[in-house]
Design a protein around this motif. Structure first.
Motif, PDB file in Angstrom:
ATOM      1  N   ARG A  44      11.055  10.491  -8.820  1.00 51.60           N
ATOM      2  CA  ARG A  44      10.150  10.628  -7.685  1.00 51.60           C
ATOM      3  C   ARG A  44      10.236   9.379  -6.824  1.00 51.60           C
ATOM      4  NH1 ARG A  44       6.826  13.055 -11.918  1.00 51.60           N
ATOM      5  NH2 ARG A  44       6.250  10.935 -12.492  1.00 51.60           N
ATOM      6  N   GLU A  45      10.106   9.564  -5.523  1.00 50.55           N
ATOM      7  CA  GLU A  45      10.126   8.471  -4.571  1.00 50.55           C
ATOM      8  C   GLU A  45       8.884   8.537  -3.695  1.00 50.55           C
ATOM      9  OE1 GLU A  45      12.223   6.080  -4.663  1.00 50.55           O
ATOM     10  OE2 GLU A  45      13.628   6.955  -6.111  1.00 50.55           O
ATOM     11  N   LEU A  46       8.577   7.414  -3.038  1.00 48.99           N
ATOM     12  CA  LEU A  46       7.408   7.370  -2.167  1.00 48.99           C
ATOM     13  C   LEU A  46       7.501   8.404  -1.059  1.00 48.99           C
ATOM     14  CD1 LEU A  46       4.754   5.893  -1.511  1.00 48.99           C
ATOM     15  CD2 LEU A  46       6.087   4.284  -0.131  1.00 48.99           C
ATOM     16  N   GLY A  47       8.726   8.650  -0.569  1.00 44.14           N
ATOM     17  CA  GLY A  47       8.912   9.635   0.487  1.00 44.14           C
ATOM     18  C   GLY A  47       8.578  11.051   0.074  1.00 44.14           C
ATOM     19  N   ASP A  48       8.515  11.325  -1.240  1.00 44.45           N
ATOM     20  CA  ASP A  48       8.129  12.655  -1.701  1.00 44.45           C
ATOM     21  C   ASP A  48       6.650  12.927  -1.480  1.00 44.45           C
ATOM     22  OD1 ASP A  48      10.736  13.015  -2.564  1.00 44.45           O
ATOM     23  OD2 ASP A  48      10.304  12.277  -4.582  1.00 44.45           O
ATOM     24  N   PHE A  49       5.867  11.867  -1.288  1.00 43.39           N
ATOM     25  CA  PHE A  49       4.419  12.012  -1.144  1.00 43.39           C
ATOM     26  C   PHE A  49       3.921  11.592   0.239  1.00 43.39           C
ATOM     27  CE2 PHE A  49       5.379  11.361  -5.595  1.00 43.39           C
ATOM     28  CZ  PHE A  49       4.636  12.334  -6.228  1.00 43.39           C
ATOM     29  N   VAL A  50       4.605  10.622   0.858  1.00 44.02           N
ATOM     30  CA  VAL A  50       4.215  10.141   2.186  1.00 44.02           C
ATOM     31  C   VAL A  50       5.400  10.347   3.124  1.00 44.02           C
ATOM     32  CG1 VAL A  50       3.339   8.201   3.540  1.00 44.02           C
ATOM     33  CG2 VAL A  50       2.728   8.412   1.123  1.00 44.02           C
TER      34      VAL A  50
ATOM     35  N   ARG B 135       5.109   6.796   7.260  1.00 42.88           N
ATOM     36  CA  ARG B 135       5.508   5.492   6.738  1.00 42.88           C
ATOM     37  C   ARG B 135       6.021   4.558   7.831  1.00 42.88           C
ATOM     38  NH1 ARG B 135       9.861   6.037   3.739  1.00 42.88           N
ATOM     39  NH2 ARG B 135      10.087   8.301   3.932  1.00 42.88           N
ATOM     40  N   VAL B 136       6.897   5.047   8.703  1.00 48.62           N
ATOM     41  CA  VAL B 136       7.496   4.175   9.727  1.00 48.62           C
ATOM     42  C   VAL B 136       6.445   3.607  10.683  1.00 48.62           C
ATOM     43  CG1 VAL B 136       9.097   4.098  11.672  1.00 48.62           C
ATOM     44  CG2 VAL B 136       9.762   5.248   9.552  1.00 48.62           C
ATOM     45  N   PRO B 137       5.539   4.430  11.253  1.00 48.88           N
ATOM     46  CA  PRO B 137       4.485   3.836  12.096  1.00 48.88           C
ATOM     47  C   PRO B 137       3.611   2.836  11.341  1.00 48.88           C
ATOM     48  CG  PRO B 137       4.613   6.195  12.477  1.00 48.88           C
ATOM     49  CD  PRO B 137       5.469   5.910  11.287  1.00 48.88           C
ATOM     50  N   THR B 138       3.405   3.084  10.057  1.00 49.53           N
ATOM     51  CA  THR B 138       2.605   2.147   9.267  1.00 49.53           C
ATOM     52  C   THR B 138       3.292   0.797   9.163  1.00 49.53           C
ATOM     53  OG1 THR B 138       1.655   3.969   7.963  1.00 49.53           O
ATOM     54  CG2 THR B 138       1.511   1.754   7.028  1.00 49.53           C
ATOM     55  N   TYR B 139       4.604   0.806   8.920  1.00 51.33           N
ATOM     56  CA  TYR B 139       5.343  -0.455   8.822  1.00 51.33           C
ATOM     57  C   TYR B 139       5.296  -1.221  10.142  1.00 51.33           C
ATOM     58  CZ  TYR B 139       7.215   1.783   4.621  1.00 51.33           C
ATOM     59  OH  TYR B 139       7.355   2.412   3.407  1.00 51.33           O
ATOM     60  N   PHE B 140       5.463  -0.525  11.276  1.00 48.13           N
ATOM     61  CA  PHE B 140       5.403  -1.187  12.576  1.00 48.13           C
ATOM     62  C   PHE B 140       4.001  -1.723  12.850  1.00 48.13           C
ATOM     63  CE2 PHE B 140       9.366   1.145  13.571  1.00 48.13           C
ATOM     64  CZ  PHE B 140      10.085   0.113  14.164  1.00 48.13           C
ATOM     65  N   ALA B 141       2.979  -0.953  12.475  1.00 46.81           N
ATOM     66  CA  ALA B 141       1.600  -1.394  12.693  1.00 46.81           C
ATOM     67  C   ALA B 141       1.279  -2.629  11.859  1.00 46.81           C
ATOM     68  CB  ALA B 141       0.627  -0.260  12.358  1.00 46.81           C
ATOM     69  N   ILE B 142       1.783  -2.678  10.631  1.00 52.01           N
ATOM     70  CA  ILE B 142       1.561  -3.857   9.792  1.00 52.01           C
ATOM     71  C   ILE B 142       2.213  -5.085  10.419  1.00 52.01           C
ATOM     72  CG2 ILE B 142       2.173  -4.914   7.575  1.00 52.01           C
ATOM     73  CD1 ILE B 142       1.806  -2.159   6.304  1.00 52.01           C
ATOM     74  N   ALA B 143       3.450  -4.930  10.902  1.00 61.27           N
ATOM     75  CA  ALA B 143       4.139  -6.050  11.538  1.00 61.27           C
ATOM     76  C   ALA B 143       3.368  -6.530  12.773  1.00 61.27           C
ATOM     77  CB  ALA B 143       5.556  -5.636  11.922  1.00 61.27           C
ATOM     78  N   ALA B 144       2.856  -5.582  13.577  1.00 60.85           N
ATOM     79  CA  ALA B 144       2.087  -5.961  14.766  1.00 60.85           C
ATOM     80  C   ALA B 144       0.788  -6.656  14.387  1.00 60.85           C
ATOM     81  CB  ALA B 144       1.803  -4.718  15.606  1.00 60.85           C
ATOM     82  N   HIS B 145       0.130  -6.172  13.332  1.00 60.81           N
ATOM     83  CA  HIS B 145      -1.126  -6.774  12.893  1.00 60.81           C
ATOM     84  C   HIS B 145      -0.911  -8.207  12.425  1.00 60.81           C
ATOM     85  CE1 HIS B 145      -4.409  -7.173   9.692  1.00 60.81           C
ATOM     86  NE2 HIS B 145      -5.013  -7.255  10.847  1.00 60.81           N
ATOM     87  N   LEU B 146       0.088  -8.419  11.600  1.00 55.70           N
ATOM     88  CA  LEU B 146       0.371  -9.779  11.121  1.00 55.70           C
ATOM     89  C   LEU B 146       0.805 -10.678  12.277  1.00 55.70           C
ATOM     90  CD1 LEU B 146       2.303  -8.996   7.810  1.00 55.70           C
ATOM     91  CD2 LEU B 146      -0.114  -9.525   8.105  1.00 55.70           C
ATOM     92  N   GLY B 147       1.608 -10.117  13.202  1.00 55.58           N
ATOM     93  CA  GLY B 147       2.033 -10.898  14.355  1.00 55.58           C
ATOM     94  C   GLY B 147       0.870 -11.303  15.240  1.00 55.58           C
ATOM     95  N   ALA B 148      -0.139 -10.430  15.336  1.00 52.93           N
ATOM     96  CA  ALA B 148      -1.317 -10.753  16.151  1.00 52.93           C
ATOM     97  C   ALA B 148      -2.075 -11.937  15.566  1.00 52.93           C
ATOM     98  CB  ALA B 148      -2.227  -9.533  16.251  1.00 52.93           C
TER      99      ALA B 148
ATOM    100  N   PHE C 257      -1.676   4.397  -0.074  1.00 52.22           N
ATOM    101  CA  PHE C 257      -0.902   4.071   1.126  1.00 52.22           C
ATOM    102  C   PHE C 257      -1.828   3.960   2.339  1.00 52.22           C
ATOM    103  CE2 PHE C 257       2.038   4.659   4.621  1.00 52.22           C
ATOM    104  CZ  PHE C 257       3.154   3.938   4.206  1.00 52.22           C
ATOM    105  N   ALA C 258      -2.850   4.808   2.422  1.00 59.05           N
ATOM    106  CA  ALA C 258      -3.783   4.762   3.546  1.00 59.05           C
ATOM    107  C   ALA C 258      -4.616   3.489   3.551  1.00 59.05           C
ATOM    108  CB  ALA C 258      -4.704   5.979   3.506  1.00 59.05           C
ATOM    109  N   CYS C 259      -4.745   2.843   2.402  1.00 57.25           N
ATOM    110  CA  CYS C 259      -5.486   1.586   2.354  1.00 57.25           C
ATOM    111  C   CYS C 259      -4.871   0.536   3.280  1.00 57.25           C
ATOM    112  CB  CYS C 259      -5.535   1.053   0.921  1.00 57.25           C
ATOM    113  SG  CYS C 259      -6.644   1.965  -0.175  1.00 57.25           S
ATOM    114  N   ASN C 260      -3.568   0.645   3.556  1.00 61.25           N
ATOM    115  CA  ASN C 260      -2.932  -0.283   4.488  1.00 61.25           C
ATOM    116  C   ASN C 260      -3.565  -0.186   5.877  1.00 61.25           C
ATOM    117  OD1 ASN C 260      -0.559  -1.589   3.027  1.00 61.25           O
ATOM    118  ND2 ASN C 260      -0.204   0.568   2.572  1.00 61.25           N
ATOM    119  N   TRP C 261      -3.915   1.036   6.293  1.00 59.70           N
ATOM    120  CA  TRP C 261      -4.564   1.203   7.590  1.00 59.70           C
ATOM    121  C   TRP C 261      -5.990   0.676   7.570  1.00 59.70           C
ATOM    122  CZ3 TRP C 261      -2.331   2.343  12.069  1.00 59.70           C
ATOM    123  CH2 TRP C 261      -1.038   2.894  12.037  1.00 59.70           C
ATOM    124  N   LEU C 262      -6.672   0.829   6.443  1.00 57.22           N
ATOM    125  CA  LEU C 262      -8.024   0.286   6.335  1.00 57.22           C
ATOM    126  C   LEU C 262      -7.997  -1.234   6.468  1.00 57.22           C
ATOM    127  CD1 LEU C 262     -11.014   0.825   5.812  1.00 57.22           C
ATOM    128  CD2 LEU C 262     -10.544   0.716   3.362  1.00 57.22           C
TER     129      LEU C 262
END
Length: 291
Positions: free
Chosen positions: A139-145, A150-163, A232-237
């Motif tokens: 099983r892989e993470l992509g099987d569930f998310v 996933r891709v928008p989450t990674y970009f949002a995390i990078a933007a958040h840390l950059g801010a 995985f949604a906890c990243n957005w929280l």
């Protein structure tokens, strides 16, 4: 914002923690033994009855919850030792409520932490049933998310840390005499958020690959999928509360920091409800089998 909103959020959170989550956790002992060796459990009806009732664990959780809500209510009505709410310790009443609610979650964590250690020490004395060997499809993470999440989450995390890093650099440039304080505050926050995201990604991947267990029996065959998606949604929280905190720091106002704390509490409660809400399995889905 009225303090009653803070009080209501923390009261609902503590009530759910002690009376809902605590009640559900009291069933884990029975399910753990059932998973380990159902034949042994059937052969020991006294143990089965005691584990099925789980009266002591449930009553302890309810008692701690009642005490916690009583203390929080006393704090809200100012029936609280003055020294604990003195301005030199906490500048606002909502901060007193926040710190008290945080402290009141600890008894359940300690009680169930100690209880879990003692229980699994006893569980090791129960003979383990024979388990079949099975070859499972990895099983892989992509099987569930899905990738679209996933891709928008990674970009949002990078933007958040950059801010956070950018805000720290801008403040250092505008107030160089405070560069050490600004660097430790903003760069330290960025590092803390990065570590938090790393932990969530690690937990999500570990959850994808874990063996079916007691929680799958407690919450159903779709629990793994909901668990992975919730983690995985906890990243957005983290990003939402972090953004509110950043805006509060830049505006030097306490309202956004206060709102970010409430968003965190309500968000955690909502994610827990989503993760544990009973659902019907998809067509053709069988029960979980421990491999």
């Amino acid at each position: 914002m009225t303090d009653w909103i803070d009080f209501a959020c923390y009261a609902v959170f503590l009530g759910a923690l002690y009376f809902v989550v605590g009640g559900a956790l009291s069933r884990l002992g029975f399910l753990a033994v059932l998973e380990r060796n159902p034949e042994w459990l059937e052969a020991h009806p006294d143990t089965r009855e005691r584990l099925a009732r789980a009266g002591g664990a449930r009553l302890l959780s309810y008692a701690l919850g009642t005490i916690s809500l009583a203390l929080l209510t006393a704090c809200q009505f100012r029936l609280w030792p003055a020294a604990l709410a003195a301005p030199r310790f906490e500048p606002a009443h909502w901060m007193v409520l926040k710190d008290l609610a945080t402290a009141l979650t600890l008894p359940l964590l300690v009680a169930y932490g100690v209880g879990t250690l003692l229980f699994y020490r006893w569980l090791s004395t129960v003979p383990q049933r024979e388990r079949r060997a099975a070859t499972l499809t990895p099983r892989e993470l992509g099987d569930f998310v899905p990738t679209s999440v996933r891709v928008p989450t990674y970009f949002a995390i990078a933007a958040h840390l950059g801010a956070w890093i950018g805000a720290g650099a801008w403040l250092i440039a505008s107030t160089p005499e405070r560069w050490l304080a600004q660097a430790s505050q903003f760069f330290g926050a960025a590092l803390a958020f990065a570590v938090t995201h790393t932990v969530f990604f690690w937990i999500a991947r570990a959850t994808v690959r874990r063996r079916p267990g007691t929680l799958d029996q407690l919450f159903g065959v779709t629990f793994r999928q909901r668990q992975v998606q919730t983690i995985f949604a906890c990243n957005w929280l983290v990003m939402v509360t972090g953004t509110l905190r950043l805006l509060g720091e830049l505006r030097t106002e306490g309202h956004l920091a206060r709102i970010s704390q409430l968003v965190l509490v309500v968000g955690v409660l909502a994610l827990c409800v989503i993760a544990s809400w009973p659902r019907r399995p998809a067509a053709g889905t069988g029960a979980s089998v421990a491999a």
